[in-house]
Design a protein around this motif. Structure first.
Motif, mmCIF file in Angstrom:
data_model
loop_
_atom_site.group_PDB
_atom_site.id
_atom_site.type_symbol
_atom_site.label_atom_id
_atom_site.label_comp_id
_atom_site.label_asym_id
_atom_site.label_seq_id
_atom_site.Cartn_x
_atom_site.Cartn_y
_atom_site.Cartn_z
ATOM 1 N N VAL A 98 0.885 -1.175 0.000
ATOM 2 C CA VAL A 98 0.000 0.000 0.000
ATOM 3 C C VAL A 98 0.915 1.215 0.000
ATOM 4 C CG1 VAL A 98 -1.822 1.262 1.186
ATOM 5 C CG2 VAL A 98 -1.779 -1.245 1.283
ATOM 6 N N PRO A 99 1.246 1.740 -1.182
ATOM 7 C CA PRO A 99 2.194 2.857 -1.270
ATOM 8 C C PRO A 99 1.530 4.220 -1.124
ATOM 9 C CG PRO A 99 1.863 1.833 -3.424
ATOM 10 C CD PRO A 99 0.910 1.180 -2.485
ATOM 11 N N PHE A 100 2.222 5.112 -0.424
ATOM 12 C CA PHE A 100 1.836 6.516 -0.299
ATOM 13 C C PHE A 100 2.914 7.317 -1.022
ATOM 14 C CE2 PHE A 100 -0.438 4.414 2.995
ATOM 15 C CZ PHE A 100 -1.586 5.154 3.232
ATOM 16 N N ALA A 101 2.536 7.955 -2.132
ATOM 17 C CA ALA A 101 3.487 8.694 -2.960
ATOM 18 C C ALA A 101 3.205 10.187 -2.822
ATOM 19 C CB ALA A 101 3.365 8.268 -4.422
ATOM 20 N N ALA A 102 4.168 10.927 -2.285
ATOM 21 C CA ALA A 102 3.917 12.319 -1.903
ATOM 22 C C ALA A 102 4.841 13.305 -2.608
ATOM 23 C CB ALA A 102 4.074 12.473 -0.389
ATOM 24 N N PRO A 126 -4.243 0.154 -5.182
ATOM 25 C CA PRO A 126 -4.382 0.910 -3.929
ATOM 26 C C PRO A 126 -3.201 1.852 -3.676
ATOM 27 C CG PRO A 126 -3.644 -1.309 -3.448
ATOM 28 C CD PRO A 126 -3.909 -1.265 -4.932
ATOM 29 N N VAL A 127 -3.013 2.796 -4.591
ATOM 30 C CA VAL A 127 -1.983 3.819 -4.453
ATOM 31 C C VAL A 127 -2.618 5.055 -3.833
ATOM 32 C CG1 VAL A 127 -0.326 5.290 -5.659
ATOM 33 C CG2 VAL A 127 -0.731 2.949 -6.463
ATOM 34 N N ARG A 128 -1.936 5.651 -2.845
ATOM 35 C CA ARG A 128 -2.416 6.886 -2.231
ATOM 36 C C ARG A 128 -1.491 8.011 -2.685
ATOM 37 N NH1 ARG A 128 -5.658 3.499 -2.019
ATOM 38 N NH2 ARG A 128 -6.497 2.455 -0.194
ATOM 39 N N ILE A 129 -1.975 8.815 -3.615
ATOM 40 C CA ILE A 129 -1.203 9.957 -4.107
ATOM 41 C C ILE A 129 -1.457 11.120 -3.155
ATOM 42 C CG2 ILE A 129 -0.837 11.547 -6.020
ATOM 43 C CD1 ILE A 129 -2.697 8.376 -6.773
ATOM 44 N N VAL A 130 -0.406 11.623 -2.547
ATOM 45 C CA VAL A 130 -0.528 12.683 -1.551
ATOM 46 C C VAL A 130 -0.011 13.978 -2.159
ATOM 47 C CG1 VAL A 130 0.096 13.449 0.769
ATOM 48 C CG2 VAL A 130 -0.240 10.997 0.302
ATOM 49 N N GLY A 131 -0.916 14.925 -2.380
ATOM 50 C CA GLY A 131 -0.543 16.218 -2.942
ATOM 51 C C GLY A 131 -0.542 17.276 -1.855
ATOM 52 N N HIS A 132 0.642 17.667 -1.408
ATOM 53 C CA HIS A 132 0.718 18.658 -0.339
ATOM 54 C C HIS A 132 1.046 20.047 -0.897
ATOM 55 C CE1 HIS A 132 5.183 18.244 -0.444
ATOM 56 N NE2 HIS A 132 4.948 16.942 -0.555
ATOM 57 N N VAL A 163 -9.945 13.189 -1.743
ATOM 58 C CA VAL A 163 -10.271 13.632 -0.385
ATOM 59 C C VAL A 163 -9.326 14.738 0.048
ATOM 60 C CG1 VAL A 163 -8.882 11.766 0.606
ATOM 61 C CG2 VAL A 163 -10.664 12.829 1.994
ATOM 62 N N CYS A 164 -9.851 15.709 0.805
ATOM 63 C CA CYS A 164 -9.072 16.872 1.238
ATOM 64 C C CYS A 164 -8.966 16.884 2.764
ATOM 65 C CB CYS A 164 -9.735 18.163 0.779
ATOM 66 S SG CYS A 164 -10.008 18.267 -1.008
ATOM 67 N N ALA A 165 -7.752 17.028 3.264
ATOM 68 C CA ALA A 165 -7.533 17.089 4.706
ATOM 69 C C ALA A 165 -7.765 18.498 5.220
ATOM 70 C CB ALA A 165 -6.115 16.636 5.044
ATOM 71 N N THR A 166 -8.411 18.596 6.382
ATOM 72 C CA THR A 166 -8.752 19.881 6.978
ATOM 73 C C THR A 166 -7.689 20.379 7.953
ATOM 74 O OG1 THR A 166 -11.107 19.432 6.730
ATOM 75 C CG2 THR A 166 -10.490 21.060 8.387
ATOM 76 N N ASP A 167 -7.181 19.481 8.786
ATOM 77 C CA ASP A 167 -6.127 19.836 9.736
ATOM 78 C C ASP A 167 -5.350 18.572 10.082
ATOM 79 O OD1 ASP A 167 -7.678 18.407 11.542
ATOM 80 O OD2 ASP A 167 -8.203 20.125 12.792
ATOM 81 N N ALA A 177 -8.118 5.702 7.486
ATOM 82 C CA ALA A 177 -9.207 5.171 6.675
ATOM 83 C C ALA A 177 -8.732 4.724 5.300
ATOM 84 C CB ALA A 177 -10.298 6.235 6.523
ATOM 85 N N SER A 178 -7.610 5.266 4.847
ATOM 86 C CA SER A 178 -7.155 4.993 3.490
ATOM 87 C C SER A 178 -6.482 3.637 3.328
ATOM 88 C CB SER A 178 -6.175 6.082 3.043
ATOM 89 O OG SER A 178 -4.911 5.935 3.695
ATOM 90 N N VAL A 179 -5.940 3.098 4.398
ATOM 91 C CA VAL A 179 -5.087 1.911 4.279
ATOM 92 C C VAL A 179 -5.801 0.753 3.595
ATOM 93 C CG1 VAL A 179 -3.766 0.186 5.549
ATOM 94 C CG2 VAL A 179 -3.660 2.583 6.250
ATOM 95 N N ASP A 180 -7.015 0.475 3.991
ATOM 96 C CA ASP A 180 -7.745 -0.661 3.414
ATOM 97 C C ASP A 180 -8.847 -0.222 2.453
ATOM 98 O OD1 ASP A 180 -6.350 -2.810 4.711
ATOM 99 O OD2 ASP A 180 -7.323 -2.189 6.579
ATOM 100 N N HIS A 181 -8.840 1.034 2.053
ATOM 101 C CA HIS A 181 -9.845 1.524 1.113
ATOM 102 C C HIS A 181 -9.548 0.968 -0.276
ATOM 103 C CE1 HIS A 181 -13.018 4.272 -0.138
ATOM 104 N NE2 HIS A 181 -12.264 4.635 -1.157
#
Length: 338
Positions: A98-102, A126-132, A163-167, A177-181
């Motif tokens: 489960v990769p998180f690519a940021a 199940p790739v989590r692309i993290v755009g900061h 999905v957008c993070a608030t804080d 929540a993303s790990v097994d989504h």
């Protein structure tokens, strides 16, 4: 350089219309949460050997260093090779990870749109692309580093959760929540020093919004960095006798249509607020929900950045310029309920 924008003046601090003490002096880091991206993923990885983190030479900027220190064998710095990073993450996902690519949102969402669509979303990897540093939080870096179109582009990709993070606490909930989504996901972050909305890690279901404040005159549907100023605006308006509901629509795709329709029925007016181009972002998604969901007649407006390339300047001043701070949002609401 254009006739209407003297770059030297802006970088030198002489452009008074873009000056803002908070941006020039910086913020008190002790009072604002920092990035918890690497720290939270390191905690999750302690119990889950599938989690890996990739970044494109920005480990310090997104605090992936916190993950690298604890799990060096599961951390990969790809260098300035964002497209290769996304494709590599898809390959790792196909092998059970489960990769998180940021990386910066402007690079992950815009530069790598093809890789997100074809390598991640289409095969449901199940790739989590993290755009900061999304939106205009990279103010002085200019258009190449602003990400005001990412939601509009990515929400059109089938099988991609956006999905957008608030804080900081909200980000922790999203990561958990993303790990097994199932399938691919784009996680949009701000500057990492966003004011606190959630005092504790909230119970979060992807695709289900969170109603933060009740109101009867109008509903603000906000996402990400605009949730906090929307709450502040609602507090200002309460003192004027205007009752404003505030909804954190953290998941832009798939959208919580039921909450949108409830806002229309129960408050009769809906305003969307986002740090994004008003074209095809959260506002357009909500408008589609109102139209296609059979909502009753409702006053509706989209509030965000106009369909233009914004000037270079300190972020806080840009938020004020585009009325995306609390006083600005309150002014927009007054115009709607007048």
């Amino acid at each position: 350089m254009t006739e209407t924008q003297d770059q030297a003046e802006i970088f030198g601090g002489g452009a008074t219309e873009l000056r803002d003490k908070r941006s020039f002096d910086g913020s008190d880091v002790s009072s604002i949460p920092a990035f918890v991206f690497g720290e939270e993923l390191a905690d999750l990885a302690d119990a889950d050997p599938r989690i890996v983190v990739l970044t494109a030479d920005l480990a310090s900027a997104n605090r992936a260093t916190d993950f690298a220190e604890r799990h060096p064998d599961r951390f990969i710095n790809m260098g300035i090779a964002e497209k290769g990073m996304i494709t590599s993450a898809a390959g790792m996902a196909s092998c059970g990870y489960v990769p998180f690519a940021a990386t910066f949102a402007s690079f992950s969402a815009l530069l790598c749109a093809e890789q997100i669509r074809t390598d991640c979303a289409y095969p449901r990897m199940p790739v989590r692309i993290v755009g900061h540093h999304s939106g205009m939080s990279m103010g002085f870096y200019g258009t190449s580093h602003h990400a005001l179109e990412d939601l509009g582009v990515l929400r059109t990709f089938a099988e991609l959760t956006v999905v957008c993070a608030t804080d900081a606490n909200h980000l922790r909930a999203i990561l958990r929540a993303s790990v097994d989504h199932p399938g691919a996901m784009y996680i949009r972050l701000g500057r990492g020093r966003d004011p606190q909305v959630y005092s504790m890690v909230p119970d979060l279901t992807l695709g289900k919004s969170i109603r933060l404040r009740e109101g009867s005159d109008l509903t603000i549907v906000a996402t990400g960095t605009e949730v906090h100023p929307s709450l502040e605006a609602a507090e200002i308006l309460a003192g004027e006798g205007v009752s404003v509901r505030v909804v954190d629509m953290h998941t832009v795709a798939p959208l919580d249509v039921d909450e949108v329709l409830a806002a229309a029925r129960e408050t009769g007016a809906v305003l969307t607020v986002e740090e994004h181009n008003v074209t095809n972002g959260l506002g357009t998604a909500v408008a589609e929900a109102l139209l296609l969901g059979g909502a009753p007649p409702v006053r509706f407006a989209k509030h965000g950045v106009p369909d233009e390339y914004i000037p270079v300047g300190p972020p806080a001043a840009l938020y004020a310029k585009y009325r995306l701070d609390a006083p600005g949002i309150a002014a927009v609401v007054r115009e709607m309920v007048r």
